[in-house]
Design an enzyme around this catalytic site. Structure first.
Site, PDB file in Angstrom:
ATOM      1  N   CYS A  33       0.854  -1.184   0.000  1.00 47.58           N
ATOM      2  CA  CYS A  33       0.000   0.000   0.000  1.00 47.58           C
ATOM      3  C   CYS A  33       0.897   1.242   0.000  1.00 47.58           C
ATOM      4  CB  CYS A  33      -0.906   0.029   1.227  1.00 47.58           C
ATOM      5  SG  CYS A  33      -1.958   1.505   1.233  1.00 47.58           S
TER       6      CYS A  33
ATOM      7  N   ASP B 279      -6.730  10.168  -4.171  1.00 46.56           N
ATOM      8  CA  ASP B 279      -5.989   9.178  -3.393  1.00 46.56           C
ATOM      9  C   ASP B 279      -4.698   8.866  -4.167  1.00 46.56           C
ATOM     10  OD1 ASP B 279      -5.329   7.374  -1.462  1.00 46.56           O
ATOM     11  OD2 ASP B 279      -7.129   6.144  -1.659  1.00 46.56           O
ATOM     12  N   ASN B 280      -3.744   8.261  -3.448  1.00 45.66           N
ATOM     13  CA  ASN B 280      -2.536   7.792  -4.117  1.00 45.66           C
ATOM     14  C   ASN B 280      -1.785   8.856  -4.908  1.00 45.66           C
ATOM     15  OD1 ASN B 280      -2.701   5.097  -3.091  1.00 45.66           O
ATOM     16  ND2 ASN B 280      -4.455   4.827  -4.433  1.00 45.66           N
TER      17      ASN B 280
END
Ligand SMILES: Nc1nc2c(c(=O)[nH]1)N[C@H]1C(S)=C(S)[C@@H](COP(=O)(O)O)O[C@H]1N2
Ligand SMILES: [Mo]
Length: 886
Positions: A150, A282-283
């Site tokens: 992750c 996100d990310n």
């Protein structure tokens, strides 16, 4: 396209499907006969739904109770304990594979699996809908060992520095499994993408808060066998677990886990990146100066594809010694060769191999090479074979998609003498993990050196500390937590550890490079000699040359023969100011060497503007301090006011003299011993009206085990009555004049109310100001004072402060805040507990009478506290000019 599995049929009925799946599961063989690691998950599967999940939307998802839940009950986000993950070896069973879910897990019955449909649409000539049955029977099946990580792995360390936008991952947000399924490239090729297409968008069946989870990956990567991007329906030989995407997911090796969409429903081929909410928000690794507030206010940051993370970055982690592990030295003497295997794992992104792993026991001055084991190579060496109904063809590619394991034996005695163990990995592109943290708002891809601190314990034992301990909520148990509690700066050169010479953190406010240079480049005995310009000009020939640096005159003659830059570089500046040239090219050593040739100060330069006065001659000046001159002061008295705090009283030049220090400003103390010169800034406790003495309140940093104490505070602690120190001042940008009037950065203003926040020995500047207010009955300025400490016993001057509250109970309000575990648990403590955070300050704001522009925030504490208060103030629209940090 060939099908390597002989089983599977498009017409399979539901029963046939069951039988079919069972055949696939039973394809596993005897572990011992393989020359590479293999796992048989079927025997280790978890059956039970945990109590915590039974009532929620995930009540159909069995989970392993050993996983550490990092967020609340739901959604499920979890990692295994670090040592369990490592001990389990190269292949991580699904049961303890990390999980990152943005929402509830879709419920899919076993009977529905083969009929699960995905659509392939967008910029393709052959849009289609495929069932999982089609996917298995029409495309070659592969089994590939792949590490997933992750992007938030190690985020807790960043959150300890400054809370960002995500939850606390430890270092085990990574796992490695054998994934079986078709290559995504084969499927996309069959759909025939347009020539202009560049991305494949993916969408899952889950429905988290901001709509279906979706993102994208680059199309050329999808088509590249080196990348091995898969549509997987099995993990370690078993059908996918619900948490990991049952029945079908994307697996993208070498890329952050966030792109490997689970519960896959849709593939869209496109020219541009995905417009899914999760792809935007996100990310990402936004530039480090983007604060949470800025990121919230300005959505453009998030839409900038340059900040989107795809490939993972190089990473290494120490697993053993474990966090809190104790090492005894009972039977070990200094000659012992007994060793300890320091070990952990490493990984990298983009299919690039980890090239080396190094550890340092001296904070990066020297490094030792660790051995690395790459189990993925055992698959590579084994050739092409079948496993779990898929072809293993690791040998056909040259990319590295898995983690590796490193180890190095270190003498125990060396560990005992080290302050820490740091590890860094370098990949085959020679990209190396950085020493410094790249803090970013989503706290992603954190890969600064993994540091395990070594703490001395009783009986000569040592205890190891990892940066953080992965748990929900509490911060307990890592060195970062300890440093924060001690008020240290995690990001300093010593990671906030207080230790003698190395220590850069002990209250050094206000020391500039120019001051350090000045100390280095001058001979104190020559400072009072004034050299006229006329005199200087007499020494401007090729054989007799003086030159000037920073207003000081130096003799260049001794340099003529040996100056590395040649004699000419000296003669060219003969009789001239050489400051710019000299400062631009010379090292600290060269600067220090200059002091020997110091002749005096050039007339008219700032160092000579004040008439030089001799320390020893009687000075009848009403005030003591001089801003540009070090003055001696004799120690009169040393009072212990708590186990580690002292009030040092120094004698001024005559009994009627005051310090000359305006309220709110500080002074420098310096002291020279055999090891050199130490200088620190302090705010006195005595006030500007106190006559004859200067009182300084100091918290002493004592040595702990083999860690030396604070250099300056230990020097002071060891002073004898009658010893001298030197002081210089005043210095500071803030001054309080009374009746709410103050000067800040040369501008004089007025306020009705102060919010003051201090931590530990950061009391003194605030103390100066509130004392001035409270002891003047006519000064009605309001003060709210928050004072953070670890324990009650650490609260400096508590009695006096309480007395002041009694003087002006309605306008002087004090909140003591204790942070130690014991204090938090102590029922008898009536004050506040925890850290001084927004919650506490919001409460203050709610009760405050005045509008933002009418109050002024003064802060003095450890960096983390200061930043927290500043952040809170900005969020509450307090203008920057109303916030001052001493
Ligand atoms: N549909 C869907 N796919 C998803 C997610 C999700 O919440 N929904 N989480 C992503 C993130 S952020 C990660 S790190 C990986 C985690 O995969 P795992 O839970 O199997 O370890 O799944 C990714 N795929
Ligand atoms: Mo993730």
């Amino acid at each position: 396209m060939t099908t390597s599995t002989s089983v599977g049929s498009q017409q399979a009925s539901s029963e046939k499907a069951d039988a079919y799946i069972n055949t696939l599961i039973s394809l596993k063989g005897d572990e011992t006969k393989y020359p590479f690691p293999v796992i048989e998950d079927a025997k280790k599967r978890i059956e039970d739904v945990l109590e915590i999940d039974a009532k929620g939307e995930d009540n159909h998802v069995p989970r392993d109770p050993r996983l550490l839940r990092l967020t609340g009950a739901h959604p499920f986000n979890a990692e295994a304990p670090l040592s369990l993950l490592y001990d389990t070896g190269f292949l991580t069973p699904a049961a303890i594979h990390f999980v990152r879910n943005h929402g509830p897990v879709p419920k899919v019955q076993d009977e529905e699996i083969l009929n699960w449909e995905i659509s392939i649409e967008g910029m393709v000539q052959n849009p289609m809908v495929l069932t999982l049955r089609d996917l298995i029977s029409e495309f070659t099946q592969y089994t590939v060992p792949i590490t997933l990580v992750c992007a938030g792995n190690r985020r807790k360390e960043q959150n300890m520095v400054k809370k960002g936008a995500g939850f606390n991952w430890g270092a085990a947000g990574i796992s490695n499994s054998l994934w079986t399924g078709a290559m995504l490239g084969d499927v996309i090729r069959k759909a025939k993408p347009h020539r202009k297409a560049r991305f494949v968008w993916m969408e899952g069946a889950d429905n988290p808060a901001n709509g279906a989870y979706g993102t994208c990956v680059r199309l050329p990567w999808v088509l590249d066998p080196e990348r091995s991007i898969m549509l997987a329906y099995k993990q370690n030989g078993c059908l996918l677990e619900p948490d990991h995407g049952k029945p079908l997911r994307v697996v993208i090796p070498g890329v952050i886990g966030g792109r490997s969409v689970k519960w896959l429903k849709k593939l869209i081929v496109a020219e541009t990146p995905s417009t899914n909410w999760y792809h935007y928000f996100d990310n990402k690794v936004l530039p480090t100066m983007v604060t949470p507030e800025e990121a919230k206010a300005n959505k453009e940051w998030w839409k900038d594809e340059r900040y989107t993370v795809y490939n993972l970055n190089i990473q290494s982690i120490i697993v053993y010694p474990e966090n809190r592990e104790l090492m005894q030295f009972k039977d070990i003497n200094s000659e012992s060769n007994e060793t300890y295997p320091v070990r952990g794992f490493a990984y990298n992104g983009g299919g690039i191999r980890v090239g080396r792993v190094e550890i340092s026991l001296d904070r990066g001055k020297s490094w030792r090479l660790a051995e690395i084991d790459y189990p993925e190579d055992k698959y590579r060496d084994a050739g092409i074979f079948e496993l779990f109904g898929g072809e293993v063809n690791v040998c056909e590619r040259m990319s590295y998609l898995c983690w590796c394991f490193w180890k190095i034996d270190v003498k125990k005695i060396e560990l005992k003498n080290a302050k820490d163990i740091v590890v860094r990995a370098m990949d085959e592109n020679m990209c190396v993990q950085p020493r410094d943290m790249y803090w970013n708002v989503t706290s992603m891809l954190n890969n600064w050196w993994y540091r395990v601190a070594v703490q001395s314990e009783e009986n000569g034992a040592i205890r190891f500390e990892h940066p953080v301990h992965a748990t929900k909520g509490g911060n307990n148990g890592g060195w970062m937590d300890r440093i924060k509690a001690e008020g240290g700066n995690i990001l300093s050169r010593t990671w906030g550890e207080k230790e003698g010479d190395d220590n850069q953190d002990e209250n050094e406010g206000g020391i500039t490079q120019a001051m350090i240079d000045f100390e280095m480049m001058t001979n104190p005995e020559k400072l009072n000699i004034v050299i006229t310009k006329e005199e200087l000009s007499k020494h401007s020939t090729e054989t007799d040359c003086w030159f000037v640096v920073n207003g000081q005159v130096y003799d260049g003659v001794p340099y003529l023969d040996e100056h590395p830059g040649g004699a000419q570089s000296i003669t060219l500046v003969a009789g001239e100011d050489a400051t710019d040239d000299f400062m631009a090219i010379h090292s600290d050593n060269a600067k220090k060497a200059l002091a020997k040739f110091h002749l005096g100060a050039l007339e008219g330069s700032e160092k000579t503007e004040k008439a030089p006065s001799n320390h020893d001659s009687v000075n009848l000046s009403p005030t003591f301090l001089e801003p540009k001159k070090w003055k001696k002061a004799k120690l009169l008295k040393r009072e212990e006011i708590s186990p580690d705090s002292r009030i040092f009283s120094f004698e001024l030049e005559h009994s009627e003299q005051t310090s000359g220090l305006p309220v709110g400003q500080h002074l420098f103390i310096r002291y020279k011993d055999s090891k050199g010169l130490v200088m620190r800034a302090y705010t006195p406790k005595s006030c500007h009206r106190t006559k004859g003495v200067l009182e300084i309140l100091i918290k002493v940093y004592f040595p702990k085990g083999n860690i030396p104490g604070g250099r300056m505070t230990m020097l002071l602690e060891n002073l004898k009555i009658g010893d001298h120190i030197e002081v210089k001042g005043p210095i500071g940008e803030f001054e309080y004049h009374g009746y709410g009037e103050f000067t800040i950065n040369k501008e004089t203003r007025k306020t009705k109310s102060f919010l003051m926040v201090s931590g530990g020995s950061g009391l003194t500047p605030c103390y100066q100001v509130f004392k001035e207010i409270v002891t003047n009955p006519e000064d009605s300025t309001e003060v709210d004072f928050y004072f953070g400490n670890r324990n009650k016993i650490d609260i400096l001057c508590k009695e006096e402060i309480d007395q002041y509250v009694k003087l002006k109970p309605s306008t002087f309000r004090v909140n003591y805040v204790l942070s130690s575990k014991e204090a938090v648990a102590d029922q008898s403590w009536k004050g506040l507990t925890g850290y001084i955070d927004s919650g506490k300050l919001d409460n203050y704001a709610a009760n405050r009478k005045y509008k933002d522009e009418d109050f002024m925030v003064l802060i003095c504490g450890p960096p983390a506290m200061n930043d927290g208060v500043k952040e809170w103030a900005r969020r509450n629209n307090v203008p920057d000019k109303n916030i001052f940090c001493f």
